[in-house]
Scaffold this motif. Structure first.
Motif, PDB file in Angstrom:
ATOM      1  N   PHE A  73      57.904   1.266  51.995  1.00  0.00           N
ATOM      2  CA  PHE A  73      57.987   2.699  51.726  1.00  0.00           C
ATOM      3  C   PHE A  73      57.445   3.108  50.358  1.00  0.00           C
ATOM      4  O   PHE A  73      56.839   4.168  50.224  1.00  0.00           O
ATOM      5  CB  PHE A  73      59.444   3.177  51.858  1.00  0.00           C
ATOM      6  N   PHE A  74      57.664   2.262  49.333  1.00  0.00           N
ATOM      7  CA  PHE A  74      57.223   2.668  48.000  1.00  0.00           C
ATOM      8  C   PHE A  74      55.751   2.363  47.759  1.00  0.00           C
ATOM      9  O   PHE A  74      55.043   3.187  47.179  1.00  0.00           O
ATOM     10  CB  PHE A  74      58.064   1.978  46.924  1.00  0.00           C
ATOM     11  N   PHE A  75      55.278   1.188  48.185  1.00  0.00           N
ATOM     12  CA  PHE A  75      53.907   0.799  47.843  1.00  0.00           C
ATOM     13  C   PHE A  75      52.865   1.822  48.310  1.00  0.00           C
ATOM     14  O   PHE A  75      51.944   2.142  47.552  1.00  0.00           O
ATOM     15  CB  PHE A  75      53.603  -0.586  48.420  1.00  0.00           C
ATOM     16  N   PRO A  76      52.962   2.370  49.535  1.00  0.00           N
ATOM     17  CA  PRO A  76      51.955   3.363  49.926  1.00  0.00           C
ATOM     18  C   PRO A  76      52.152   4.720  49.255  1.00  0.00           C
ATOM     19  O   PRO A  76      51.216   5.531  49.236  1.00  0.00           O
ATOM     20  CB  PRO A  76      52.157   3.497  51.452  1.00  0.00           C
ATOM     21  N   ALA A  77      53.355   4.996  48.720  1.00  0.00           N
ATOM     22  CA  ALA A  77      53.641   6.329  48.186  1.00  0.00           C
ATOM     23  C   ALA A  77      52.737   6.710  47.015  1.00  0.00           C
ATOM     24  O   ALA A  77      52.206   7.838  46.994  1.00  0.00           O
ATOM     25  CB  ALA A  77      55.117   6.431  47.807  1.00  0.00           C
ATOM     26  N   PRO A  78      52.535   5.854  45.996  1.00  0.00           N
ATOM     27  CA  PRO A  78      51.616   6.244  44.917  1.00  0.00           C
ATOM     28  C   PRO A  78      50.188   6.469  45.389  1.00  0.00           C
ATOM     29  O   PRO A  78      49.478   7.320  44.835  1.00  0.00           O
ATOM     30  CB  PRO A  78      51.697   5.049  43.952  1.00  0.00           C
ATOM     31  N   ILE A  79      49.769   5.715  46.409  1.00  0.00           N
ATOM     32  CA  ILE A  79      48.420   5.921  46.945  1.00  0.00           C
ATOM     33  C   ILE A  79      48.320   7.307  47.571  1.00  0.00           C
ATOM     34  O   ILE A  79      47.355   8.055  47.309  1.00  0.00           O
ATOM     35  CB  ILE A  79      48.083   4.831  47.983  1.00  0.00           C
ATOM     36  N   ALA A  80      49.308   7.666  48.391  1.00  0.00           N
ATOM     37  CA  ALA A  80      49.301   8.985  49.033  1.00  0.00           C
ATOM     38  C   ALA A  80      49.370  10.098  48.000  1.00  0.00           C
ATOM     39  O   ALA A  80      48.654  11.109  48.106  1.00  0.00           O
ATOM     40  CB  ALA A  80      50.469   9.084  50.015  1.00  0.00           C
ATOM     41  N   LEU A  81      50.219   9.930  46.976  1.00  0.00           N
ATOM     42  CA  LEU A  81      50.339  10.957  45.944  1.00  0.00           C
ATOM     43  C   LEU A  81      49.048  11.077  45.130  1.00  0.00           C
ATOM     44  O   LEU A  81      48.635  12.185  44.771  1.00  0.00           O
ATOM     45  CB  LEU A  81      51.515  10.633  45.027  1.00  0.00           C
ATOM     46  N   ALA A  82      48.410   9.944  44.841  1.00  0.00           N
ATOM     47  CA  ALA A  82      47.139   9.978  44.107  1.00  0.00           C
ATOM     48  C   ALA A  82      46.061  10.693  44.912  1.00  0.00           C
ATOM     49  O   ALA A  82      45.271  11.481  44.361  1.00  0.00           O
ATOM     50  CB  ALA A  82      46.694   8.554  43.768  1.00  0.00           C
ATOM     51  N   LEU A  83      46.018  10.444  46.220  1.00  0.00           N
ATOM     52  CA  LEU A  83      45.046  11.137  47.069  1.00  0.00           C
ATOM     53  C   LEU A  83      45.326  12.645  47.088  1.00  0.00           C
ATOM     54  O   LEU A  83      44.390  13.462  47.062  1.00  0.00           O
ATOM     55  CB  LEU A  83      45.100  10.575  48.488  1.00  0.00           C
ATOM     56  N   LEU A  84      46.614  13.003  47.128  1.00  0.00           N
ATOM     57  CA  LEU A  84      46.976  14.410  47.124  1.00  0.00           C
ATOM     58  C   LEU A  84      46.573  15.075  45.813  1.00  0.00           C
ATOM     59  O   LEU A  84      45.976  16.164  45.805  1.00  0.00           O
ATOM     60  CB  LEU A  84      48.480  14.563  47.352  1.00  0.00           C
ATOM     61  N   LEU A  85      46.886  14.431  44.687  1.00  0.00           N
ATOM     62  CA  LEU A  85      46.534  15.000  43.385  1.00  0.00           C
ATOM     63  C   LEU A  85      45.019  15.087  43.219  1.00  0.00           C
ATOM     64  O   LEU A  85      44.502  16.033  42.632  1.00  0.00           O
ATOM     65  CB  LEU A  85      47.133  14.152  42.264  1.00  0.00           C
ATOM     66  N   ASN A  86      44.316  14.091  43.729  1.00  0.00           N
ATOM     67  CA  ASN A  86      42.864  14.080  43.596  1.00  0.00           C
ATOM     68  C   ASN A  86      42.205  15.199  44.397  1.00  0.00           C
ATOM     69  O   ASN A  86      41.086  15.630  44.077  1.00  0.00           O
ATOM     70  CB  ASN A  86      42.320  12.723  44.055  1.00  0.00           C
ATOM     71  N   SER A  87      42.899  15.678  45.440  1.00  0.00           N
ATOM     72  CA  SER A  87      42.333  16.742  46.275  1.00  0.00           C
ATOM     73  C   SER A  87      42.571  18.139  45.706  1.00  0.00           C
ATOM     74  O   SER A  87      41.995  19.112  46.203  1.00  0.00           O
ATOM     75  CB  SER A  87      42.936  16.670  47.685  1.00  0.00           C
ATOM     76  N   ILE A  88      43.419  18.230  44.663  1.00  0.00           N
ATOM     77  CA  ILE A  88      43.696  19.543  44.060  1.00  0.00           C
ATOM     78  C   ILE A  88      42.539  19.923  43.148  1.00  0.00           C
ATOM     79  O   ILE A  88      42.167  19.180  42.233  1.00  0.00           O
ATOM     80  CB  ILE A  88      45.020  19.508  43.262  1.00  0.00           C
ATOM     81  N   LEU A  89      41.962  21.087  43.372  1.00  0.00           N
ATOM     82  CA  LEU A  89      40.789  21.513  42.622  1.00  0.00           C
ATOM     83  C   LEU A  89      41.145  22.102  41.267  1.00  0.00           C
ATOM     84  O   LEU A  89      40.394  21.956  40.306  1.00  0.00           O
ATOM     85  CB  LEU A  89      39.989  22.528  43.438  1.00  0.00           C
ATOM     86  N   SER A  90      42.278  22.775  41.158  1.00  0.00           N
ATOM     87  CA  SER A  90      42.650  23.424  39.905  1.00  0.00           C
ATOM     88  C   SER A  90      43.170  22.391  38.902  1.00  0.00           C
ATOM     89  O   SER A  90      44.201  21.757  39.145  1.00  0.00           O
ATOM     90  CB  SER A  90      43.727  24.480  40.156  1.00  0.00           C
ATOM     91  N   PRO A  91      42.499  22.214  37.757  1.00  0.00           N
ATOM     92  CA  PRO A  91      42.987  21.255  36.756  1.00  0.00           C
ATOM     93  C   PRO A  91      44.372  21.613  36.220  1.00  0.00           C
ATOM     94  O   PRO A  91      45.178  20.722  35.945  1.00  0.00           O
ATOM     95  CB  PRO A  91      41.931  21.332  35.645  1.00  0.00           C
ATOM     96  N   THR A  92      44.658  22.904  36.090  1.00  0.00           N
ATOM     97  CA  THR A  92      45.958  23.319  35.569  1.00  0.00           C
ATOM     98  C   THR A  92      47.074  22.931  36.523  1.00  0.00           C
ATOM     99  O   THR A  92      48.098  22.370  36.121  1.00  0.00           O
ATOM    100  CB  THR A  92      45.990  24.831  35.328  1.00  0.00           C
ATOM    101  N   VAL A  93      46.891  23.219  37.806  1.00  0.00           N
ATOM    102  CA  VAL A  93      47.895  22.872  38.810  1.00  0.00           C
ATOM    103  C   VAL A  93      48.074  21.362  38.873  1.00  0.00           C
ATOM    104  O   VAL A  93      49.201  20.848  38.967  1.00  0.00           O
ATOM    105  CB  VAL A  93      47.503  23.430  40.186  1.00  0.00           C
ATOM    106  N   LYS A  94      46.975  20.634  38.783  1.00  0.00           N
ATOM    107  CA  LYS A  94      47.046  19.180  38.846  1.00  0.00           C
ATOM    108  C   LYS A  94      47.847  18.630  37.667  1.00  0.00           C
ATOM    109  O   LYS A  94      48.696  17.744  37.839  1.00  0.00           O
ATOM    110  CB  LYS A  94      45.640  18.582  38.855  1.00  0.00           C
TER     111      LYS A  94
END
Length: 287
Positions: A73-94
């Motif tokens: 459960f934990f090992f894939p979580a940072p990968i998923a969160l990193a992909l989510l953050l990487n998809s955010i276009l606004s630098p401020t929101v990120k």
């Protein structure tokens, strides 16, 4: 450059390599008052006791269950969160989201456990809300059946944000031209993630997985030690807390050191095997 390397080198020498000499205690009936040289040599007796003591077996099972759940459960979580953050276009929101998810990592386990106890404990906010609505009280923090999942959830809440740092760095190394080519070929975001992003971070993911396998018998000592008394050693004791309670508190230094040496040997074997498998699959591995 050597001066920059020197502090890290001294750290590993003093706190990692020199203490290895203390593993000789695993073969002795060690007494701090007699020292390593004067203590009675007992050979493999401590290891025989290790495999015969049911408390060690129970601690081993608890350790494997907790770390197994963390791998799932934990090992894939940072990968998923990193992909989510990487998809955010606004630098401020990120940056705002990154700050929020990083913050729990800097909270000590003592404070974190106190917060969880205040919310989910017997007199916590959850029970107060249940009482206000006419329901019976429940104490999630002292439930032996929920202890292991609770430890995994706590660890995820504390560390998942920090774990994204390496994957976010790996994502910046992916050539933007690959995404441009995929867009020209008509690939939608899901296909671009599957065929460009994930292969781009596969190497670092395998590297971290190998290192995690090496720590399969090591779990959060402070986190478990603070909460084990509420559920008892049958449900909550892991190898790390067993070593502390049996050795430092109980004075059975030989058995405690034997358990620690056993952990180190098993971890080393797992790293070597996992690294060999990574090479067979065409990845760099750790070494």
């Amino acid at each position: 450059m050597y001066l920059f390397i020197l502090p890290g080198f001294l750290f590993f020498v003093v706190f990692r390599y020199l203490p290895l000499a203390g593993n000789i205690v695993a073969f002795e009936n060690y007494s701090p008052y007699q020292g390593i040289i004067q203590s009675e040599w007992v050979g493999l007796n401590n290891f025989v006791q290790l495999f015969q003591d049911p408390r060690v077996g129970q601690a081993l099972v608890n350790t494997l269950v907790i770390n197994g759940l963390q791998l799932i459960f934990f090992f894939p979580a940072p990968i998923a969160l990193a992909l989510l953050l990487n998809s955010i276009l606004s630098p401020t929101v990120k940056r705002v989201i990154q700050t929020i998810v990083y913050l729990p990592y800097f909270i000590g386990w003592v404070v974190l456990v106190s917060v969880w106890q205040s919310v989910l404990g017997g007199d916590g906010l959850l029970n107060q809300a249940l009482a206000d609505h006419g329901f019976g009280a429940i104490n999630l923090m002292s439930n032996p059946e929920l202890f292991k999942p609770m430890m995994v959830v706590q660890y995820m809440w504390k560390c998942v944000g920090w774990g994204t740092i390496i994957f976010l760095a790996a994502l910046t190394k992916i050539d933007p031209a690959l995404y441009e080519s995929a867009v020209v070929d008509g690939a939608r975001p899901i296909r671009r993630m599957w065929h460009v992003t994930l292969p781009g971070i596969k190497g670092i993911a395998i590297l971290l997985l190998i290192l995690n396998l090496g720590n399969i018998l090591t779990t959060g000592f402070e986190q478990i030690l603070l909460q084990e008394p509420a559920v008892g050693e049958q449900a909550g004791q892991v190898l790390d807390t067993f070593v502390y309670l049996e050795g430092v508190v109980g004075g059975n230094w030989g058995l405690a050191t034997a358990v620690g040496l056993f952990k180190g040997v098993v971890g080393t074997i797992l790293i070597v095997v996992a690294n060999k498998v990574a090479h067979l699959l065409g990845e760099d591995g750790v070494f």
